[in-house]
Design a protein around this motif. Structure first.
Motif, short mmCIF file in Angstrom:
data_model
loop_
_atom_site.label_atom_id
_atom_site.label_comp_id
_atom_site.label_asym_id
_atom_site.label_seq_id
_atom_site.Cartn_x
_atom_site.Cartn_y
_atom_site.Cartn_z
N PRO A 10 -11.15 -40.20 -24.70
CA PRO A 10 -12.11 -41.31 -24.64
C PRO A 10 -13.48 -40.92 -25.16
O PRO A 10 -13.91 -39.76 -25.04
CB PRO A 10 -12.17 -41.63 -23.13
N SER A 11 -14.17 -41.85 -25.74
CA SER A 11 -15.50 -41.60 -26.29
C SER A 11 -16.44 -41.06 -25.21
O SER A 11 -16.47 -41.58 -24.09
CB SER A 11 -16.07 -42.90 -26.87
N GLY A 12 -17.17 -40.02 -25.56
CA GLY A 12 -18.12 -39.44 -24.62
C GLY A 12 -17.54 -38.36 -23.74
O GLY A 12 -18.28 -37.70 -23.01
N GLN A 13 -16.22 -38.18 -23.77
CA GLN A 13 -15.58 -37.13 -22.97
C GLN A 13 -15.22 -35.94 -23.85
O GLN A 13 -15.02 -36.07 -25.06
CB GLN A 13 -14.32 -37.67 -22.30
N LYS A 14 -15.13 -34.78 -23.22
CA LYS A 14 -14.77 -33.57 -23.95
C LYS A 14 -13.25 -33.50 -24.13
O LYS A 14 -12.50 -33.78 -23.20
CB LYS A 14 -15.25 -32.33 -23.18
N ARG A 15 -12.83 -33.15 -25.32
CA ARG A 15 -11.40 -32.98 -25.57
C ARG A 15 -10.81 -31.89 -24.68
O ARG A 15 -11.42 -30.83 -24.51
CB ARG A 15 -11.17 -32.61 -27.04
N PRO A 16 -9.62 -32.11 -24.11
CA PRO A 16 -8.98 -31.04 -23.35
C PRO A 16 -8.74 -29.81 -24.23
O PRO A 16 -8.50 -29.93 -25.44
CB PRO A 16 -7.64 -31.66 -22.93
N GLU A 17 -8.85 -28.64 -23.66
CA GLU A 17 -8.50 -27.43 -24.38
C GLU A 17 -7.00 -27.42 -24.61
O GLU A 17 -6.22 -27.78 -23.73
CB GLU A 17 -8.93 -26.19 -23.60
N LEU A 18 -6.61 -27.01 -25.81
CA LEU A 18 -5.19 -27.00 -26.17
C LEU A 18 -4.76 -25.57 -26.46
O LEU A 18 -5.32 -24.90 -27.32
CB LEU A 18 -4.94 -27.88 -27.39
N ILE A 19 -3.75 -25.12 -25.73
CA ILE A 19 -3.25 -23.76 -25.89
C ILE A 19 -1.74 -23.81 -26.13
O ILE A 19 -1.10 -24.83 -25.90
CB ILE A 19 -3.58 -22.87 -24.68
N ALA A 20 -1.20 -22.70 -26.62
CA ALA A 20 0.22 -22.65 -26.96
C ALA A 20 0.91 -21.51 -26.22
O ALA A 20 0.36 -20.42 -26.09
CB ALA A 20 0.41 -22.48 -28.46
N VAL A 21 2.11 -21.77 -25.76
CA VAL A 21 2.93 -20.75 -25.12
C VAL A 21 3.47 -19.80 -26.19
O VAL A 21 4.00 -20.25 -27.21
CB VAL A 21 4.11 -21.39 -24.35
N THR A 22 3.34 -18.52 -25.96
CA THR A 22 3.88 -17.52 -26.89
C THR A 22 5.30 -17.15 -26.44
O THR A 22 6.27 -17.76 -26.87
CB THR A 22 2.96 -16.29 -26.95
N GLN A 23 5.41 -16.17 -25.55
CA GLN A 23 6.67 -15.86 -24.90
C GLN A 23 6.46 -15.97 -23.39
O GLN A 23 5.44 -15.51 -22.87
CB GLN A 23 7.14 -14.43 -25.25
N LEU A 24 7.40 -16.58 -22.71
CA LEU A 24 7.28 -16.74 -21.26
C LEU A 24 7.19 -15.39 -20.58
O LEU A 24 7.83 -14.42 -21.00
CB LEU A 24 8.48 -17.52 -20.72
N THR A 25 6.41 -15.33 -19.49
CA THR A 25 6.27 -14.07 -18.77
C THR A 25 7.54 -13.70 -18.01
O THR A 25 7.65 -12.61 -17.47
CB THR A 25 5.08 -14.11 -17.80
N SER A 26 8.52 -14.59 -17.97
CA SER A 26 9.82 -14.27 -17.37
C SER A 26 10.78 -13.68 -18.40
O SER A 26 11.92 -13.33 -18.06
CB SER A 26 10.44 -15.54 -16.77
N THR A 27 10.34 -13.57 -19.65
CA THR A 27 11.19 -13.08 -20.73
C THR A 27 10.91 -11.61 -21.02
O THR A 27 9.77 -11.22 -21.26
CB THR A 27 10.95 -13.90 -22.02
N SER A 28 11.95 -10.81 -21.03
CA SER A 28 11.82 -9.41 -21.40
C SER A 28 12.06 -9.27 -22.91
O SER A 28 12.57 -10.19 -23.56
CB SER A 28 12.85 -8.55 -20.66
N GLU A 29 11.70 -8.12 -23.46
CA GLU A 29 11.92 -7.90 -24.88
C GLU A 29 13.41 -7.96 -25.22
O GLU A 29 13.80 -8.53 -26.24
CB GLU A 29 11.35 -6.54 -25.30
N GLU A 30 14.24 -7.39 -24.35
CA GLU A 30 15.69 -7.41 -24.59
C GLU A 30 16.23 -8.84 -24.62
O GLU A 30 17.05 -9.19 -25.49
CB GLU A 30 16.40 -6.61 -23.50
N GLN A 31 15.77 -9.67 -23.69
CA GLN A 31 16.21 -11.07 -23.68
C GLN A 31 15.73 -11.80 -24.93
O GLN A 31 16.49 -12.57 -25.53
CB GLN A 31 15.65 -11.77 -22.43
#
Length: 237
Positions: free
Chosen positions: A107-128
């Motif tokens: 909306p006009s006058g409001q700050k845009r939400p910060e947008l970030i991206a998931v890289t690798q989930l912290t539940s994921t190991s290198e082997e997986q």
């Protein structure tokens, strides 16, 4: 003082309300709303939290064709959340479209939400990662690559393990957001997380935000646990 982001991994609004009743009403919190809660309660839960004076990280990890993600982000922007995210695996064009949707939907006058991206989930190991995703690079290289294309797409940062912050900053810059889940105090169970660090270690490494769930939400004294983690995160313990 920096606030830990509390992961509201509850199945219903009723449980969220009960949980928040254990905090002082004047305490402005930073709360993560994920798939489980959002898919049950819808946008109304986000509106409820914001009206109560809290900041919201809407963690839906969008990953679809660019046009669909752009349209979804227009709707998310209207909610007034502070941060939201996509999957970096969706690619540069999808991430650019997500950002366009946020800009158009804010909306006009409001700050845009910060947008970030998931890289690798912290539940994921290198082997997986290597076995399931057929990525032959190391996990650190995969995360750094995703961070690099996320910055190229114009996004504000990534979701990553605190263990990867230093590498990510080497391919981006110091202003690039590194939001780090998988935070566990030294006396907490790791659970299903693989790549975890303590709040104090995340502070030393330079995480921009930390996300903490069960050590607070499953504590017998949630507010006391929150304050202890907040102090540790800010280097006061």
């Amino acid at each position: 003082m920096n606030r830990p982001v509390i992961a509201l991994d509850f199945p219903s609004k009723q449980e969220v309300v009960f949980f928040l009743e254990q905090f002082p009403t004047e305490e402005s919190l930073f709360l993560k709303v994920g798939m489980e809660l959002f898919y049950k309660e819808g946008p109304q839960i986000v509106e409820l939290l914001i009206e109560a004076g809290h900041d919201v990280f809407l963690d839906l990890k969008l990953h679809d064709i660019p046009n669909t993600v752009k349209s979804a982000m227009k709707n998310i922007a209207s909610l007034g959340v502070k941060i939201t995210n996509v999957h970096a695996a969706g690619g540069t064009e999808m991430m650019k479209a997500a950002l366009e949707g946020l800009v158009e939907g804010t909306p006009s006058g409001q700050k845009r939400p910060e947008l970030i991206a998931v890289t690798q989930l912290t539940s994921t190991s290198e082997e997986q990662m290597q076995a399931d995703q057929l990525i032959k690079a190391s996990l650190e290289e995969s995360v750094a690559h995703y961070a690099s294309i996320t910055k190229k797409a114009g996004l504000d940062g990534v979701v990553c393990s605190a263990l990867e912050v230093e590498k990510i900053r080497s391919v981006t810059d110091d202003a690039f957001i590194c939001l780090t889940p998988g935070i566990r105090p030294s006396n907490s169970a790791v659970g299903d997380q693989k790549r975890v660090v303590t709040p104090s270690r995340a502070h030393e490494i330079g995480s921009s935000y930390i996300v903490v769930g069960r050590p607070i939400t499953q504590s017998e004294t949630p507010y006391e646990s929150y304050i202890a983690i907040k102090k540790e995160w800010n280097g006061e313990l």
